[in-house]
Design an enzyme around this catalytic site. Structure first.
Site: not given
Ligand code: 8YV
Length: 328
Positions: A243, A272, A290
């Site tokens: 993150r 983001e 991402h």
């Molecule tokens: C997802 C992500 O695509 O799962 C996670 O925490 O960071 C991503 O790879 C995204 O969160 C989809 O909601």
């Protein structure tokens, strides 16, 4: 007579097989345009749904959750990270929050290795030069990057994804170091020949490559602060597929610009989808939109997990991937 199907509202377009199965099992409302829902639309959705299926692009804070209708019982997040949801506020309202851990581990670890390689070997720079027709012949001192084998990798956050990265990195000849709330089991530490650092500062100052794999929580916000980033060696590279909020992005951009660290590979950003303008155009920064879990297989598996979580709740059981604040 069959029991009433729960009203499930999905906030974004999901892979077709996932949406089709959801329509079969639940009274599912899809987002066919895929446009992110506004706060008003989200409030309307949580006012009507039994189950909301949000993604990282939906901010479900306390004020928004206050608009939940009496029927809302589950927030079945499509994704592992839940930092966009005020989980404690949801639980206080009797709403169960679930996520999709495990199924995106390998894909995120793959992308982490790709970023490590891309930065160390200048893959994006090289590809751009070639695409632009600017490759004019092999040169013994041109486009030199850095060797991966034999270097030290410092992993921040040694959960599922951190360990999956460590396994891959071992195959690339990297020596594994890690910082975590607590050491991994001795079996895993031995398998990975991993060195534990209780002091993040101590680890940062000694590594060639640093990669971030902790969740974003109040405790990890700007964990890599300006002060800590300054501890990195001049030849170090930093990779983040976790993150953006974990790194002080302004401080990182300044270090990259000054050449005080060698490079960064970032798949996630502090604000983001806005990318810090100071990061744009830096030749030593590889920036991705991402993509950590962006494989067809991964996204279908994530959908399967969402369905399983909703189904078990429907059947009167505790969904397997309940998020419990103490775990975060
Ligand atoms: C997802 C992500 O695509 O799962 C996670 O925490 O960071 C991503 O790879 C995204 O969160 C989809 O909601």
């Amino acid at each position: 007579m069959a029991a009433r199907k729960p009203k499930v509202i999905v906030t974004r377009k999901l892979p077709d097989p996932v949406e089709t199965r959801m329509r079969e099992l639940f009274d599912t409302e899809l987002n066919l345009t895929d446009a992110p829902l506004s706060a008003e639309q989200l409030a309307d959705a949580i006012g009507r749904a039994d189950v909301l299926v949000p993604t990282i692009t939906d901010r479900l804070d306390e004020a928004l959750l206050a608009k939940a209708g009496p029927t809302l019982k589950v927030i079945a997040n499509f994704g592992a990270g839940v930092d966009h949801i005020d989980v404690a506020a949801a639980i206080a309202r009797g709403i169960t929050v679930t996520n999709t851990p495990g199924v995106l581990t390998e894909d995120t670890a793959d992308l982490t290795m790709a970023l490590m390689m891309a930065v160390s070997r200048r893959i994006v720079e090289g590809a751009n030069v070639t695409q632009a027709g600017e490759y004019h012949g092999w040169n013994p001192t041109w486009m030199m990057g850095h060797r991966i084998t034999g270097k030290r990798l410092g992993i921040i956050g040694m959960g599922r994804i951190g360990q999956a990265v460590a396994r891959r990195a071992r195959a690339f000849g990297l020596q594994i170091h890690y910082h975590n709330r607590k050491p991994v089991s001795s079996r895993i530490a031995e398998e990975l020949e991993a060195t534990y650092w209780e002091s993040l500062d101590q680890m940062l100052a000694r590594m060639d490559i640093i990669t971030v794999h902790s969740p974003h929580t109040p405790a990890t916000y700007h964990l890599l602060s300006a002060r800590r980033l300054k501890l990195l060696q001049k030849h170090a590279i930093l990779v983040n597929t976790a993150r953006g909020e974990i790194i002080d992005e302004n401080a990182l951009a300044e270090l990259l610009k000054a050449g005080s660290i060698a490079g960064a590979g970032l798949d996630v950003f502090e604000f983001e989808p806005t990318i810090n303008p100071k990061l744009l155009g830096l030749p030593n920064a590889v920036l991705l939109p991402h993509l950590g879990s962006a494989t067809i297989e991964g996204r279908i598996d994530m959908g399967e997990k969402v369905i399983i979580n909703i189904r078990t709740w429907m059947d009167g059981h505790k969904p397997p991937d309940r998020v419990i604040p103490a775990m975060m």
